[in-house]
Motif scaffolding. Structure first.
Motif, PDB file in Angstrom:
ATOM      1  N   ARG A  60      32.454  35.680  -6.515  1.00 50.18           N
ATOM      2  CA  ARG A  60      33.321  34.797  -7.283  1.00 50.18           C
ATOM      3  C   ARG A  60      34.089  33.852  -6.354  1.00 50.18           C
ATOM      4  N   ARG A  67      32.475  45.063  -5.420  1.00 53.28           N
ATOM      5  CA  ARG A  67      33.249  44.337  -4.410  1.00 53.28           C
ATOM      6  C   ARG A  67      32.412  43.199  -3.833  1.00 53.28           C
ATOM      7  N   ALA A 105      42.460  40.170  -6.999  1.00 53.40           N
ATOM      8  CA  ALA A 105      41.219  40.824  -7.445  1.00 53.40           C
ATOM      9  C   ALA A 105      40.931  42.070  -6.612  1.00 53.40           C
ATOM     10  N   LYS A 106      41.115  41.951  -5.278  1.00 50.06           N
ATOM     11  CA  LYS A 106      40.834  43.109  -4.411  1.00 50.06           C
ATOM     12  C   LYS A 106      41.835  44.232  -4.656  1.00 50.06           C
ATOM     13  N   TYR A 108      42.157  35.917  -4.879  1.00 52.24           N
ATOM     14  CA  TYR A 108      41.262  36.815  -4.135  1.00 52.24           C
ATOM     15  C   TYR A 108      42.004  38.125  -3.818  1.00 52.24           C
ATOM     16  N   ILE A 162      33.304  40.337  -6.721  1.00 50.96           N
ATOM     17  CA  ILE A 162      34.502  39.689  -6.145  1.00 50.96           C
ATOM     18  C   ILE A 162      34.126  38.694  -5.044  1.00 50.96           C
ATOM     19  N   GLU A 163      33.372  39.143  -4.042  1.00 53.77           N
ATOM     20  CA  GLU A 163      33.015  38.247  -2.934  1.00 53.77           C
ATOM     21  C   GLU A 163      32.209  37.041  -3.448  1.00 53.77           C
TER      22      GLU A 163
END
Ligand SMILES: [Zn+2]
Length: 415
Positions: free
Chosen positions: A131, A124, A59-60, A56, A128-129
């Motif tokens: 996933r 984002r 990714a961010k 996580y 991402i959130e």
């Protein structure tokens, strides 16, 4: 080339290099610590959970490179690329009133910047959130939120902008001081109306149900000598599964808000410890101190702007020929972050000092071990990395590392 152009480009190059260098360090550090849970957490956090936190974070952090490219391109397109001057020329051809032109210039810059950053925000939240299982937003809610935020922004921001531009033009040599007073008044009003008028537009706030948790919290508040208008539970779960708690408002509108997601994951004694930490921020006057710093900094910035708006090199150096108040305001706020970026570690350090103080307060008022177990759960459930790059954390992080916080709290347990 204008000397100021060179100074601006040098400052921009420095800030970009530092941002990229820190992000690269962070990526390497987190990746290289991915395969072992730090010893202090090995009982509470599994290797799978540790992997999730690392992935996580990676990714961010990777997305932040794209953020740097987008922000820098936008800044350069507006300034040296001639975008601002082009906009101003286009508006001058249509609108005779200087006030209308200035407001539209600033408004267009904000709309263009928001539109270009929108895909990053969508990525984002919805990639991402999603996933990592944190996103609870539907695209529909996302756009309703965006529409409401924009409407509120316009309703509150437009009158403020009008007053500021009017003061800049008509209030004489001390306009920056009057503007500062308006700015301070605006922020205090916003703080007072936010909990009761703005936040309820986005979330439901239910008074906390009577029960053991509520009476424990009321006892804690009484013990700490804290009076608040109410204790509310907010439906944070409709947007994200990240949990939180906060105090908001001041004076009569002061209230305590707990996210439903926090109550779901923590035991009563842990909720109490988290609240005591938040109370610590209030009791040690951290909110007031931080606000005083922000207001002092804005006074300095306005004073600097007062000087810059009379300096032709400031405009020409950024490839602008229209030397007027609207242009001065928009240029100043576009380039300011480039020059203040290196102050970030000081602000982070100040914030981390306050976090330690709030932890100490919670350790005295409640049980240090409850705060430790709450923190471990929060780090675990929010997939926050336990192993940030030390320099990256020193530069950006508003909270001390999990390991440092828990180590200090453990001293309190043993005393
Ligand atoms: Zn805190």
């Amino acid at each position: 080339m204008n000397t100021f152009t060179l100074i601006f480009l040098a400052a921009l190059a420095i800030s970009i290099s530092v941002r990229i260098w820190l992000a690269q360090r962070h990526l390497r550090y987190v990746a290289s610590h991915r395969d072992a849970v730090p010893a202090a957490f090995s009982d509470a956090i599994t290797l799978t959970q540790h992997h999730k936190a690392a992935d996580y974070t990676l990714a961010k952090t990777r997305l932040s490179f794209l953020q740097i490219v987008v922000e820098t391109s936008l800044l350069l397109a507006f300034t040296l690329g001639g975008g601002l001057q082009w906009l101003d020329n286009a508006l001058s051809g249509v609108f005779a009133s200087e006030m209308t032109r200035n407001i539209l210039l600033i408004g267009s810059v904000m709309v263009i910047a928001a539109a270009i950053e929108l895909p990053l925000d969508l990525y984002r939240k919805f990639v991402i959130e999603n996933r990592f299982g944190f996103n609870a937003l539907t695209p529909k809610r996302f756009f309703i939120d965006l529409l409401m935020q924009t409407t509120i922004g316009v309703l509150l921001g437009l009158p403020l902008l009008f007053v500021v531009l009017w003061l800049m033009q008509a209030a004489g040599d001390l306009w920056w001081l009057y503007t500062w007073l308006v700015w301070v008044g605006f922020n205090l009003t916003l703080l007072a109306i936010y909990p009761t008028f703005i936040a309820p537009l986005f979330n439901r706030f239910e008074p906390m149900e009577n029960g053991t948790l509520k009476s424990r919290i009321e006892q804690l508040l009484q013990k700490c000598g804290f009076t608040a208008q109410g204790l509310f539970v907010m439906d944070g779960s409709k947007r994200s599964s990240h949990g939180n708690a906060y105090f908001t408002g001041f004076g009569k509108t002061k209230r305590i808000v707990l996210f439903d997601t926090l109550l779901k994951h923590l035991e009563a004694d842990e909720v109490e410890a988290v609240l005591a930490h938040e109370l610590g921020h209030f009791k040690r006057r951290h909110v007031v101190k931080r606000m005083a710093w922000v207001f002092a900094a804005s006074l300095v910035f306005l004073w600097v702007l007062n000087w810059l708006m009379t300096q032709t090199w400031f405009f020409n150096g950024l490839n602008v020929t229209s030397q007027n108040t609207g242009m001065a305001l928009v240029l100043f706020f576009l380039v300011l972050p480039v020059f203040t970026f290196l102050l970030q570690p000081l602000s982070s350090l100040y914030s981390r000092k306050h976090e330690f103080e709030a932890d100490q307060y919670a350790a005295v008022q409640t049980q240090a071990h409850s705060l430790i177990s709450a923190l471990i759960k929060l780090y675990r459930d929010n997939a926050s990395t336990l192993t940030p790059d030390p320099l990256y954390a020193m530069f950006y992080n508003s909270h001390p590392d999990a390991q440092q916080r828990i180590a200090r709290l453990q001293i309190a347990v043993h005393n």
